[in-house]
Scaffold this active site. Structure first.
Site, PDB file in Angstrom:
ATOM      1  N   HIS A 198      -3.747   6.755   2.871  1.00 20.49           N
ATOM      2  CA  HIS A 198      -4.330   5.671   2.101  1.00 20.49           C
ATOM      3  C   HIS A 198      -5.199   4.901   2.852  1.00 20.49           C
ATOM      4  O   HIS A 198      -5.920   5.680   4.070  1.00 20.49           O
ATOM      5  CB  HIS A 198      -3.087   4.616   2.420  1.00 20.49           C
ATOM      6  CG  HIS A 198      -3.655   2.789   2.647  1.00 20.49           C
ATOM      7  ND1 HIS A 198      -3.934   2.909   1.286  1.00 20.49           N
ATOM      8  CD2 HIS A 198      -3.508   1.865   2.940  1.00 20.49           C
ATOM      9  CE1 HIS A 198      -4.490   1.221   1.297  1.00 20.49           C
ATOM     10  NE2 HIS A 198      -3.741   0.685   2.029  1.00 20.49           N
TER      11      HIS A 198
ATOM     12  N   CYS B 162       0.889  -1.415  -0.056  1.00 21.21           N
ATOM     13  CA  CYS B 162      -0.318   0.120   0.141  1.00 21.21           C
ATOM     14  C   CYS B 162       0.724   0.978   0.205  1.00 21.21           C
ATOM     15  O   CYS B 162       0.404   2.859  -0.311  1.00 21.21           O
ATOM     16  CB  CYS B 162      -1.085  -0.078   1.053  1.00 21.21           C
ATOM     17  SG  CYS B 162      -1.897  -1.182   1.086  1.00 21.21           S
TER      18      CYS B 162
ATOM     19  N   ASN C 160      -9.787  -0.280   0.837  1.00 23.53           N
ATOM     20  CA  ASN C 160      -9.198  -0.494   0.449  1.00 23.53           C
ATOM     21  C   ASN C 160      -8.049  -0.577  -1.312  1.00 23.53           C
ATOM     22  O   ASN C 160      -8.563  -2.120  -1.448  1.00 23.53           O
ATOM     23  CB  ASN C 160      -8.210  -1.006   1.223  1.00 23.53           C
ATOM     24  CG  ASN C 160      -6.808  -1.729   1.253  1.00 23.53           C
ATOM     25  OD1 ASN C 160      -5.714  -1.051   0.019  1.00 23.53           O
ATOM     26  ND2 ASN C 160      -6.497  -1.290   2.230  1.00 23.53           N
TER      27      ASN C 160
END
Ligand code: UT7
Length: 331
Positions: free
Chosen positions: A258, A112, A288
């Site tokens: 993020h 990520c 996500n």
């Protein structure tokens, strides 16, 4: 100070959508739990499109938005943990698809934090006077490939998507980066890769790596440990990057974090003494998407006017590895 300018940005999200209600039909969950624990309402899920395809779409959009010719791009950095092939890289296929003839092409596997790492790598290439005019950083992910749809604690979190930026060197502008990793947390977030099938081994040498044993290639995470890491590193990376520039987080116009969990971002805002509206959030729509989450949010922030030219912007990520990273630049 030598910095970097975003000339253009673009994104691509699959049209296929899975809502919280859709998940309630396949695992023991409900909209209320997912919304209050994560802030996520839906995710875009690929319906056959490969990872490279989403990345190429996003890259094309970014190049068009930048108003440059694809063959003027000298470097493509693609970030992904869900590439279609071990080799060739996603970046090479994207290069072919957009016609960025002759450019360097490299994939970055940094989970990520990938876009932040890729952004900083591109900036450092651009500043070396190596004849590079433009760099493309493109993040493309299909977490649906490695999601265990029987595990309610992880499957509701992830989605697919891609986004890209075209970067140019910019003199006399602010720039700082603070990147790092803590491999002692490697076991908290993982997806298994291939096992050897060579006829020249009987598997006699046993090496333990302290990783949880997994039956398949799906993503495993210790949510609580990752949560602790995230709430610590997100504000820390942002703060440290500000310090490099002699700024405080309050000087930032927009922070694009993020998009893993709304609660993580709310905690970070509190720790940095910033109002939550200083952070751009779109996880409600996408979930996500690993390394694609920051650039997708960046695109949406630009498109909606949440980020304007001249703004001081911080991108900040954390993820498997465990990795973390933050960059500050002027949009
Ligand atoms: O980019 C990768 C980075 N990853 C992350 O940032 C993830 C970080 N971690 C998190 O965001 C949170 O830990 C989660 C959202 C994954 C989980 O939230 P939590 O508040 O830590 O929940 P929990 O794991 O403590 O679970 C609480 C309860 C449990 O039930 P019991 O044991 O209390 O009876 C779980 O079984 O919630 C249950 N649960 C669910 N219930 C309904 C777990 N998942 C679900 C679900 N629906 N989907």
């Amino acid at each position: 100070m030598i910095g970097v300018k975003i000339l253009g940005a673009g994104k691509c999200a699959p049209e296929n959508i899975a809502t919280n209600e859709d998940f309630a039909k396949i695992v023991d969950t409900n909209d209320e739990w997912i919304t209050t624990r994560t802030g996520i309402k839906k995710r875009h899920i690929a319906n056959g499109e490969p990872t490279w395809f989403l990345g190429a779409r996003a890259a094309k959009a970014a190049v068009e938005n930048a108003g440059i010719k694809p063959d003027e791009i000298g470097l493509i950095i693609a970030t992904t943990i869900t590439g279609d092939y071990s080799t060739p890289s996603v970046s090479c296929i994207i290069q072919r698809e957009i016609g960025a003839k002759g450019s360097m092409a490299i994939d970055v596997n940094c989970a990520c934090s990938g876009f932040v790492y890729g952004f900083d790598m591109a900036k450092r290439y651009l500043q070396t006077d190596c004849g590079l005019k433009y760099a493309l950083v493109v993040s493309s992910e299909e977490l649906s490939k490695i999601t265990d749809y029987t595990d309610r604690s992880t499957c509701v979190l992830f989605g697919d998507g891609a986004a890209a930026v075209v970067l140019e060197r910019c003199d006399d502008t602010i720039y700082a980066a603070y990147l790092g990793a803590d491999g002692t947390g490697a076991q908290y977030l993982l997806a298994k890769s291939y096992e050897s099938h060579t006829p020249f081994s009987n598997g006699g040498v046993k090496i333990e790596d302290d990783m949880p044993k997994r039956e398949n290639h799906c993503l495993y995470q210790d949510g609580k440990e990752v949560y602790k890491f995230a709430t610590k590193t997100l504000p820390l990376a942002c703060q440290k990057t500000c310090e490099i520039l002699g700024m405080t987080p309050g000087d930032l116009n927009c922070i694009v974090p993020h998009q893993a969990n709304k609660r993580i971002i709310e905690t970070a805002a509190k720790n940095l003494s910033l109002p939550i509206d200083r952070f751009f959030l779109n996880l409600e729509e996408y979930g996500n998407t690993s390394s694609a989450s920051i650039p997708i949010a960046l695109c949406d922030a630009i498109d909606t006017g949440a980020i304007k030219r001249g703004d001081k912007v911080c991108l900040v990520g954390f993820g498997a590895g465990l990795t973390y990273g933050s960059v500050i630049f002027e949009y």
